[in-house]
Design an enzyme around this catalytic site. Structure first.
Site, short mmCIF file in Angstrom:
data_model
loop_
_atom_site.label_atom_id
_atom_site.label_comp_id
_atom_site.label_asym_id
_atom_site.label_seq_id
_atom_site.Cartn_x
_atom_site.Cartn_y
_atom_site.Cartn_z
N ASP A 1 -13.99 -1.81 -7.56
CA ASP A 1 -14.08 -2.66 -6.37
C ASP A 1 -13.29 -3.95 -6.54
OD1 ASP A 1 -15.01 -3.22 -3.76
OD2 ASP A 1 -16.56 -4.53 -4.57
N HIS A 2 -12.46 -4.25 -5.52
CA HIS A 2 -11.60 -5.44 -5.51
C HIS A 2 -10.62 -5.47 -6.67
CE1 HIS A 2 -14.40 -6.66 -2.43
NE2 HIS A 2 -13.57 -7.60 -2.08
N GLU B 1 -10.05 7.90 2.04
CA GLU B 1 -9.12 6.80 1.87
C GLU B 1 -8.94 6.06 3.20
OE1 GLU B 1 -5.53 6.59 -1.01
OE2 GLU B 1 -4.74 7.31 0.90
N HIS C 1 -3.56 -0.38 -4.10
CA HIS C 1 -2.76 0.52 -4.91
C HIS C 1 -1.32 0.57 -4.42
CE1 HIS C 1 -3.28 4.54 -2.46
NE2 HIS C 1 -2.88 3.56 -1.71
N HIS D 1 -7.13 -0.33 0.62
CA HIS D 1 -7.92 0.63 1.40
C HIS D 1 -9.41 0.32 1.23
CE1 HIS D 1 -4.71 3.46 2.38
NE2 HIS D 1 -4.25 3.32 1.15
N HIS E 1 -0.97 -2.40 -1.33
CA HIS E 1 -1.72 -2.46 -0.08
C HIS E 1 -3.12 -1.97 -0.37
CE1 HIS E 1 -0.34 1.69 -0.27
NE2 HIS E 1 -1.43 1.99 0.41
N CYS F 1 3.42 3.40 1.42
CA CYS F 1 2.54 3.37 0.25
C CYS F 1 3.30 3.04 -1.03
CB CYS F 1 1.81 4.71 0.09
SG CYS F 1 0.58 4.94 1.37
NI NI Z 1 -2.44 3.77 0.30
#
Ligand code: NI
Length: 136
Positions: free
Chosen positions: A80-81, A125, A15, A42, A40, A34
């Site tokens: 996911d992914h 997160e 995100h 998580h 990036h 961020c």
């Molecule tokens: Ni983040």
């Protein structure tokens, strides 16, 4: 006798936190790393909690097989992914913070779970940062 059953799930997603109405400088000040335009990732850990009466015939609050497949279909398969900003409709105009992700997850699952059952979401997160949402 109200009991809470919990199911853990997991997804990896990328995100970027960014407010389109702000300058780059303000975004960088508020969101720091961020706001990185290249995104990036998580490792999100999800706990779905369902509270209700124990059904006298089954002894279950909710069939965990059903809850498992619901989370798989509605959340893991969707997130996911994925790049949340670019690939998940709900975040096309909504900043994908842990707070907003937990509300989106709650809304998706709430629509599929019996109204006699209470629903609460816990979303990690990072191992140390997590949010909870129960619809109120
Ligand atoms: Ni983040």
């Amino acid at each position: 006798m109200r009991v809470t059953v919990n199911r853990k799930a997991h997804f990896n997603a990328a995100h970027r936190l960014y407010n389109n109405d702000w300058t780059d400088a303000r975004n960088n000040k508020v969101f720091g790393k961020c706001a990185n335009p290249n995104y990036h990732g998580h490792n999100y850990e999800l706990i779905v909690s369902v509270t209700g009466e124990i059904h006298p015939e089954t002894g279950f609050v909710m069939d965990m097989k059903i809850l498992k497949s619901l989370i798989r279909k509605e959340i893991e398969d969707q997130f996911d992914h994925k790049n949340l900003n670019e690939e998940v409709f709900e975040f096309s105009t909504l900043n994908p913070t842990a707070e907003n992700i937990s509300v989106v997850i709650w809304n998706k699952l709430r629509a599929k779970i019996d109204n006699n059952l209470e629903l609460s979401i816990t979303l990690y997160e990072t191992p140390r940062n997590f949010v909870t949402y129960n619809g109120s």
